[in-house]
Design an enzyme around this catalytic site. Structure first.
Site, short mmCIF file in Angstrom:
data_model
loop_
_atom_site.label_atom_id
_atom_site.label_comp_id
_atom_site.label_asym_id
_atom_site.label_seq_id
_atom_site.Cartn_x
_atom_site.Cartn_y
_atom_site.Cartn_z
NE ARG A 187 -19.43 29.81 -48.97
CZ ARG A 187 -20.16 28.69 -48.86
NH1 ARG A 187 -21.15 28.63 -48.00
NH2 ARG A 187 -19.88 27.64 -49.60
CD GLU A 205 -18.38 29.45 -41.65
OE1 GLU A 205 -18.36 28.23 -41.92
OE2 GLU A 205 -19.26 30.21 -42.07
CG HIS A 244 -21.44 26.74 -42.56
ND1 HIS A 244 -20.48 27.45 -43.22
CD2 HIS A 244 -22.30 26.33 -43.52
CE1 HIS A 244 -20.74 27.47 -44.51
NE2 HIS A 244 -21.85 26.80 -44.72
C1 GLV Z 1 -22.54 25.23 -47.77
O1 GLV Z 1 -22.21 26.23 -47.22
C2 GLV Z 1 -22.54 25.05 -49.17
O2 GLV Z 1 -22.10 25.97 -49.90
O3 GLV Z 1 -22.96 24.00 -49.64
#
Ligand code: GLV
Length: 316
Positions: free
Chosen positions: A231, A260, A279
């Site tokens: 994160r 984001e 991401h």
């Molecule tokens: C992606 O960021 C997740 O937490 O699955």
């Protein structure tokens, strides 16, 4: 939560709140045809859907009506957004991990190798028909420290160990776990940072991990390269940019950001030592949401705790 009371969470009516709902619901109903579904998106789910359902599968920015549910199965591995508006006591929270460890491990290894093999330089040289020779570096023998020693951190550790790196871990407790040669507790990580060539962040976002990689911790680094895949808010981005310019760290590969999608005006886009991806390191496969949910239902039917149960109080 009483250890013997898991059968109470066996679902009947599921509200699905995310994308890929049709595929995931069909996968689940192939095994549990009696389950009723309502397929919703984050902007279409209503309070009445939460009254109707006993279970939610999906991911959304806080659940206003969580107290009306019995069980929430996250379609993501990180549950921070689900917990944003608080949590009601006794509501079961499970998550999807699926192949995420392998995906994130391959991402980290690919970006580390892209660096040591000068893949961007190679592409530039080919474009310029340049024949000047450079010397790729070896990953083997370098020190890699992975923050977060859970399932995903272990997969990252395995990938780097497989190419001959020395792999250390940092976790909340410092508890030893394979494949890490050593695991140290967060408060004791400074000496490890000083020796590390690569630092990988797989930590979940909790009150304890927010900006845990701050100016103080960055000041212990000696030119390490960062890879951030958990994160974004775990790393203080402003302090990281200062540390890059000061040479405390020499490169950063960032897949996750405090906000984001990353804003077009962010200095990260154009920084010569920063690689940005949107991401994608650990994207969840729809089939994995169904599989981890079905595995959890199977555990509940045995009256046992699903393997991927999260602790709302701990935040992961
Ligand atoms: C992606 O960021 C997740 O937490 O699955």
């Amino acid at each position: 939560m009483a250890e013997l009371d898991f059968a109470q969470y066996i679902p009947q009516r599921v509200v699905f709140v995310d994308h890929d709902g049709e595929e995931i619901a069909a996968d689940i109903q192939a095994t549990l045809p009696e389950l009723e579904f309502r397929l919703r998106e984050r902007h279409t789910v209503t309070a009445e859907d939460f009254q109707w359902a006993d279970t939610m599968i999906g991911y959304t920015n806080g659940i206003e009506h969580v107290a009306q549910l019995r069980w929430v199965h996250s379609s993501a591995a990180g549950v921070d957004a689900l917990l944003r508006k608080g949590w009601a006591e006794g509501v079961l929270l499970t998550r999807t991990v699926g192949k995420m460890g392998q995906r994130i491990a391959e991402y980290c290894l690919a970006h580390a190798l892209a660096h040591t093999q000068f893949i961007r330089l190679a592409a530039d040289q080919q474009r310029q028909r340049s024949t000047s020779r450079y010397r790729p570096e070896l990953l083997r023998g370098t020190n890699v420290v992975v923050f977060g020693t859970g399932e995903i951190g272990q997969a990252v550790g395995n990938a780097f160990a497989a190419v001959g790196c020395r792999v250390l871990g940092v976790s909340r407790t410092g508890r030893a776990v394979a494949p890490f040669e050593q695991v140290v507790a967060m408060e004791e990580c400074a000496p490890v940072l000083a020796e590390s060539d690569w630092i990988v962040f797989t930590l979940p976002l909790t009150e304890q991990t927010r900006h845990i990689f701050n100016a103080d911790r960055l000041s212990h680094c000696n030119g390490a390269k960062l890879i951030s895949v958990g994160r974004g808010a775990v790393v203080d981005a402003a302090a990281m940019l200062t540390a890059l310019d000061a040479g405390q760290i020499s490169a950063a590969v960032l897949d996750v950001f405090e906000k984001e999608p990353l804003a077009p005006e962010s200095p990260l886009w154009t920084h010569p030592q920063v690689v940005v991806t949107p991401h994608i390191a650990g994207r969840t496969d729809p089939e994995d949401v169904a599989k981890d949910f079905l595995d959890a239902v199977a555990a509940l039917k045995q009256n046992s705790r699903p393997r991927l149960t999260a602790d709302p109080a701990r935040g992961y």
